[in-house]
Design a protein around this motif. Structure first.
Motif, PDB file in Angstrom:
ATOM      1  N   ASP A   1       9.231   1.841  -6.053  1.00  0.00           N
ATOM      2  CA  ASP A   1       9.152   3.195  -6.597  1.00  0.00           C
ATOM      3  C   ASP A   1       8.782   2.672  -8.229  1.00  0.00           C
ATOM      4  O   ASP A   1       9.668   2.291  -8.595  1.00  0.00           O
ATOM      5  CB  ASP A   1      10.410   3.898  -6.602  1.00  0.00           C
ATOM      6  N   HIS A   2       7.491   3.257  -8.431  1.00  0.00           N
ATOM      7  CA  HIS A   2       7.418   2.676 -10.077  1.00  0.00           C
ATOM      8  C   HIS A   2       7.900   3.546 -11.057  1.00  0.00           C
ATOM      9  O   HIS A   2       7.771   3.126 -12.278  1.00  0.00           O
ATOM     10  CB  HIS A   2       5.720   2.446 -10.258  1.00  0.00           C
ATOM     11  N   LYS A   3       8.799   4.546 -10.730  1.00  0.00           N
ATOM     12  CA  LYS A   3       9.458   5.039 -11.637  1.00  0.00           C
ATOM     13  C   LYS A   3      10.917   4.728 -11.727  1.00  0.00           C
ATOM     14  O   LYS A   3      11.684   5.227 -12.737  1.00  0.00           O
ATOM     15  CB  LYS A   3       9.679   6.669 -11.117  1.00  0.00           C
TER      16      LYS A   3
ATOM     17  N   VAL B   1     -10.723  -3.784  -8.803  1.00  0.00           N
ATOM     18  CA  VAL B   1     -10.538  -2.857  -9.645  1.00  0.00           C
ATOM     19  C   VAL B   1     -11.137  -1.632  -9.285  1.00  0.00           C
ATOM     20  O   VAL B   1     -12.349  -1.360  -9.713  1.00  0.00           O
ATOM     21  CB  VAL B   1     -10.817  -3.400 -11.168  1.00  0.00           C
ATOM     22  N   CYS B   2     -10.196  -0.530  -8.882  1.00  0.00           N
ATOM     23  CA  CYS B   2     -10.875   0.766  -7.985  1.00  0.00           C
ATOM     24  C   CYS B   2     -10.912   1.648  -8.808  1.00  0.00           C
ATOM     25  O   CYS B   2     -11.454   2.516  -9.200  1.00  0.00           O
ATOM     26  CB  CYS B   2     -10.096   0.687  -6.788  1.00  0.00           C
ATOM     27  N   GLY B   3      -9.416   2.056  -9.725  1.00  0.00           N
ATOM     28  CA  GLY B   3      -9.366   2.928 -10.499  1.00  0.00           C
ATOM     29  C   GLY B   3      -8.111   2.675 -11.513  1.00  0.00           C
ATOM     30  O   GLY B   3      -7.250   1.491 -11.382  1.00  0.00           O
TER      31      GLY B   3
ATOM     32  N   LEU C   1      -2.442  16.652  -9.682  1.00  0.00           N
ATOM     33  CA  LEU C   1      -2.824  15.309  -9.080  1.00  0.00           C
ATOM     34  C   LEU C   1      -2.729  14.067  -9.956  1.00  0.00           C
ATOM     35  O   LEU C   1      -2.513  12.880  -9.748  1.00  0.00           O
ATOM     36  CB  LEU C   1      -4.586  15.606  -8.581  1.00  0.00           C
ATOM     37  N   LEU C   2      -3.178  14.333 -11.353  1.00  0.00           N
ATOM     38  CA  LEU C   2      -3.023  13.230 -12.285  1.00  0.00           C
ATOM     39  C   LEU C   2      -1.845  12.998 -12.599  1.00  0.00           C
ATOM     40  O   LEU C   2      -1.385  11.962 -13.182  1.00  0.00           O
ATOM     41  CB  LEU C   2      -3.931  13.869 -13.666  1.00  0.00           C
ATOM     42  N   GLN C   3      -0.982  13.837 -12.186  1.00  0.00           N
ATOM     43  CA  GLN C   3       0.653  13.636 -12.476  1.00  0.00           C
ATOM     44  C   GLN C   3       1.689  13.062 -11.158  1.00  0.00           C
ATOM     45  O   GLN C   3       2.728  12.844 -11.323  1.00  0.00           O
ATOM     46  CB  GLN C   3       1.254  14.874 -12.870  1.00  0.00           C
TER      47      GLN C   3
HETATM   48  N1  LIG Z   1     -14.051   3.024  -7.591  1.00  0.00           N
HETATM   49  C1  LIG Z   1     -14.120   3.977  -6.734  1.00  0.00           C
HETATM   50  O1  LIG Z   1     -15.204   3.907  -6.238  1.00  0.00           O
HETATM   51  C2  LIG Z   1     -13.161   4.932  -6.570  1.00  0.00           C
HETATM   52  C3  LIG Z   1     -13.331   5.789  -5.462  1.00  0.00           C
HETATM   53  C4  LIG Z   1     -12.262   6.813  -5.412  1.00  0.00           C
HETATM   54  C5  LIG Z   1     -11.078   6.780  -5.855  1.00  0.00           C
HETATM   55  N2  LIG Z   1     -10.849   5.761  -6.777  1.00  0.00           N
HETATM   56  C6  LIG Z   1      -9.514   5.670  -7.736  1.00  0.00           C
HETATM   57  O2  LIG Z   1      -8.523   5.259  -6.757  1.00  0.00           O
HETATM   58  C7  LIG Z   1      -7.396   5.536  -7.433  1.00  0.00           C
HETATM   59  C8  LIG Z   1      -6.651   6.387  -6.242  1.00  0.00           C
HETATM   60  O3  LIG Z   1      -7.440   7.666  -5.662  1.00  0.00           O
HETATM   61  P1  LIG Z   1      -6.830   8.685  -4.942  1.00  0.00           P
HETATM   62  O4  LIG Z   1      -7.994   9.597  -4.728  1.00  0.00           O
HETATM   63  O5  LIG Z   1      -6.518   7.883  -3.624  1.00  0.00           O
HETATM   64  O6  LIG Z   1      -5.675   9.258  -5.725  1.00  0.00           O
HETATM   65  P2  LIG Z   1      -4.328   9.844  -5.056  1.00  0.00           P
HETATM   66  O7  LIG Z   1      -3.712   8.732  -4.773  1.00  0.00           O
HETATM   67  O8  LIG Z   1      -4.264  10.887  -4.139  1.00  0.00           O
HETATM   68  O9  LIG Z   1      -3.781  10.544  -6.317  1.00  0.00           O
HETATM   69  C9  LIG Z   1      -3.319   9.690  -7.479  1.00  0.00           C
HETATM   70  C10 LIG Z   1      -1.992   9.248  -7.528  1.00  0.00           C
HETATM   71  O10 LIG Z   1      -2.091   8.169  -8.647  1.00  0.00           O
HETATM   72  C11 LIG Z   1      -0.580   7.989  -9.002  1.00  0.00           C
HETATM   73  N3  LIG Z   1      -0.296   8.063 -10.276  1.00  0.00           N
HETATM   74  C12 LIG Z   1      -0.532   8.858 -11.553  1.00  0.00           C
HETATM   75  N4  LIG Z   1      -0.427   8.494 -12.535  1.00  0.00           N
HETATM   76  C13 LIG Z   1       0.361   7.020 -12.283  1.00  0.00           C
HETATM   77  C14 LIG Z   1       0.835   6.291 -13.083  1.00  0.00           C
HETATM   78  N5  LIG Z   1       0.883   6.418 -14.415  1.00  0.00           N
HETATM   79  N6  LIG Z   1       1.326   5.206 -12.635  1.00  0.00           N
HETATM   80  C15 LIG Z   1       1.154   4.850 -11.219  1.00  0.00           C
HETATM   81  N7  LIG Z   1       0.716   5.832 -10.546  1.00  0.00           N
HETATM   82  C16 LIG Z   1       0.155   6.942 -11.196  1.00  0.00           C
HETATM   83  C17 LIG Z   1       0.092   9.372  -8.219  1.00  0.00           C
HETATM   84  O11 LIG Z   1       1.048   8.731  -7.340  1.00  0.00           O
HETATM   85  P3  LIG Z   1       2.394   8.356  -7.456  1.00  0.00           P
HETATM   86  O12 LIG Z   1       3.256   9.578  -7.275  1.00  0.00           O
HETATM   87  O13 LIG Z   1       2.888   7.468  -6.239  1.00  0.00           O
HETATM   88  O14 LIG Z   1       2.613   8.023  -8.691  1.00  0.00           O
HETATM   89  C18 LIG Z   1      -0.924  10.243  -7.803  1.00  0.00           C
HETATM   90  O15 LIG Z   1      -0.528  10.826  -6.737  1.00  0.00           O
HETATM   91  C19 LIG Z   1      -7.613   6.481  -8.712  1.00  0.00           C
HETATM   92  O16 LIG Z   1      -7.428   5.411  -9.677  1.00  0.00           O
HETATM   93  C20 LIG Z   1      -9.003   6.697  -8.411  1.00  0.00           C
HETATM   94  O17 LIG Z   1      -9.965   6.939  -9.807  1.00  0.00           O
HETATM   95  C21 LIG Z   1     -11.987   4.720  -7.244  1.00  0.00           C
END
Ligand SMILES: NC(=O)c1ccc[n+]([C@@H]2O[C@H](COP(=O)([O-])OP(=O)(O)OC[C@H]3O[C@@H](n4cnc5c(N)ncnc54)[C@H](OP(=O)(O)O)[C@@H]3O)[C@@H](O)[C@H]2O)c1
Length: 346
Positions: A202-204, A247-249, A329-331
Motif C-alpha cells: 500500500d503506497h499510502k 516508462v508508461c505513465g 480517477l486521478l485521485q
Molecule cells: N504510455 C502509454 O501508451 C499509456 C497508455 C495507457 C495508460 N498509460 C498510463 O498508465 C498508467 C495507468 O493507467 P490506467 O488507465 O491503468 O489507470 P488506473 O490505474 O485506472 O487509474 C490511475 C490510478 O493511479 C493511481 N494513482 C493516482 N495517483 C497516484 C499517486 N500519487 N501515487 C500512486 N498511485 C497513484 C490510483 O490508484 P491507487 O488507488 O492504487 O493509488 C489510480 O486509480 C497511467 O499513468 C497512464 O497515464 C500510458
C-alpha cells in the motif's frame, strides 16, 4: 437507412485549462444538433466512454506527444458505440463499433476510423479496457521493453487499474514474480486474492518504502513505471543490475505545474542508471500496434477464456457524470477500468 429527425448530442467540452488538480468548472455540458452523416461517415450512439489518465494531458497546453483539446472542443476519448445511420459501405445500423468519439452521447464519425466489434466474442466494454488500449499498453510495454524472465521480480504501481492489473498477470504468466503497489487495503487484497500477485504493498502506508523493500528481498528486475513521484523514489534504490524500466505513465505528476520542492535528485538518478546499467525506456502504446496488436488480442482473449486472466471494471452512469469520475480517477477513487455508461447496450 436515413434518419428523419435531428439527432442531438449531449457532450462535455473543455471550458478552461486546469491549474493543478482539475475541477468540474474546467468542463461544460452542452447539447448540439448533429449534421446528417456525409458519404463515408457514420452516425453512432455512444454506449461506453473510457476515462483514462492521459486525458489530463489533453486538458493542458504543455508540450506532449499529442495535441491538446482546444477550449470549447469536446473532450477526447475512446468509445464503444452502435451505428444508427451509415453512409459507409462497411457498416450498417445496429453494428457495434470502437470509435474515438469523445465525451458525448452521439457522434458523426469517419467510417475509416471505426473498428467493428463482435458482441458475442467479448463484453463490449472490454474493447476500451482489457482487450483495448490499456490492456495493449500493458502487453506491449511489458513484453517489448520489460522482457520479464522466469523467476524475475516485476513491480508495478496503479496495480488494480487496467494497465497495472494486466502487467502483473502477464508477468505471472511468463513465470515471473509479480509485486503490485496500490492505494489502500481493499485494492491490495484484490491483487493478492483475485489476481494472484505474489505481494501487494500500500503506497499510502507510512512505512511504504520499508514494506516495498521487504516484498522484494532479491531486488527488482522489471519496474513497470505507471506513477512516478514518491513511488518511483522508493523503487529506484531497489533496482537490480540490468533492470528494465518501461516508462508508461507518471500519474502522480500529471497535476504538477511546478517542479517539486527539495533537493535536485537528477544526479543521483543518473548515477543509479550508470552503476546498475539500467535500461529506462519511455513508450506510447501506439508505436507497437502494427507489430503486436494481433498477438495481444489472441493471447489476452485466450487467457480470459481459459480463466487465467481477470479484469475489473468501474462504471459510472451518465455522460454528465464524466467530469467527476475523471477527477476521481486521478485521485485513485476508481477501482478497476473507469468507464462511463452513456447509454444502455440494448
Ligand atoms: N504510455 C502509454 O501508451 C499509456 C497508455 C495507457 C495508460 N498509460 C498510463 O498508465 C498508467 C495507468 O493507467 P490506467 O488507465 O491503468 O489507470 P488506473 O490505474 O485506472 O487509474 C490511475 C490510478 O493511479 C493511481 N494513482 C493516482 N495517483 C497516484 C499517486 N500519487 N501515487 C500512486 N498511485 C497513484 C490510483 O490508484 P491507487 O488507488 O492504487 O493509488 C489510480 O486509480 C497511467 O499513468 C497512464 O497515464 C500510458
Amino acid at each position: 437507412m436515413s434518419v428523419e429527425s435531428i439527432v442531438q448530442s449531449t457532450r462535455i467540452v473543455l471550458a478552461s485549462r486546469p491549474d493543478g488538480v482539475p475541477t468540474t468548472d474546467n468542463f461544460r455540458l452542452e447539447a448540439v444538433n448533429l449534421p446528417d452523416p456525409a458519404d463515408g461517415q457514420v452516425l453512432i450512439r455512444i454506449i461506453y466512454l473510457s476515462l483514462d489518465p492521459y486525458m489530463r494531458g489533453r486538458m493542458s497546453s504543455a508540450e506532449s506527444y499529442a495535441d491538446p483539446v482546444e477550449i470549447g472542443e469536446v473532450m477526447v476519448g475512446g468509445t464503444v458505440g452502435q451505428v444508427i445511420d451509415s453512409r459507409h459501405p462497411g457498416f450498417e445500423s445496429g453494428d457495434y463499433v470502437l470509435a474515438y468519439a469523445g465525451w458525448q452521447s452521439h457522434a458523426v464519425v469517419d467510417g475509416k476510423l471505426l473498428r467493428k466489434l463482435a458482441p458475442a466474442a467479448a463484453p463490449l466494454s472490454t474493447a476500451v479496457g482489457v482487450l483495448g488500449m490499456p490492456g495493449f499498453t500493458a502487453y506491449s510495454g511489458l513484453l517489448k521493453i520489460g522482457q520479464p524472465r522466469e523467476g524475475e521480480t516485476v513491480v508495478v504501481a496503479a496495480a488494480s487499474g487496467p494497465v497495472g492489473s494486466a502487467v502483473g498477470q502477464i508477468a505471472k504468466l511468463k513465470g515471473a514474480r509479480a509485486v503490485g503497489i496500490a492505494g489502500g487495503p481493499e485494492k491490495c487484497a484484490y491483487l493478492l486474492d483475485e489476481l494472484g500477485f505474489d505481494a501487494a504493498v500500500d503506497h499510502k502506508a507510512p512505512d511504504f518504502a520499508e514494506q516495498l523493500g521487504a516484498a522484494v528481498p532479491d531486488g527488482i528486475d522489471v519496474y513497470f513505471e505507471n506513477v512516478g513521484g514518491a513511488v518511483a523514489a522508493a523503487v529506484l534504490p531497489l533496482l537490480k543490475l540490468y533492470a528494465r524500466v518501461p516508462v508508461c505513465g507518471l500519474i502522480a505528476q500529471y497535476n504538477d505545474s511546478t517542479a517539486p520542492e527539495g533537493p535536485d535528485r537528477l544526479p543521483g538518478f543518473f548515477s543509479r542508471v550508470l552503476v546498475k546499467s539500467l535500461t529506462i525506456r519511455g513508450f506510447i502504446q501506439g508505436e507497437f500496434v502494427s507489430e503486436m496488436y494481433e498477438d495481444f488480442l489472441r493471447d489476452v482473449s485466450g487467457w480470459i477464456k481459459e480463466g487465467r486472466f481477470e479484469y475489473r471494471e468501474d462504471f459510472v452512469d451518465g455522460i454528465e457524470n464524466a467530469p467527476t469520475a475523471f477527477i476521481g480517477l486521478l485521485q485513485g477513487k476508481n477501482f478497476g477500468k473507469m468507464l462511463v455508461r452513456v447509454a444502455e447496450e440494448g
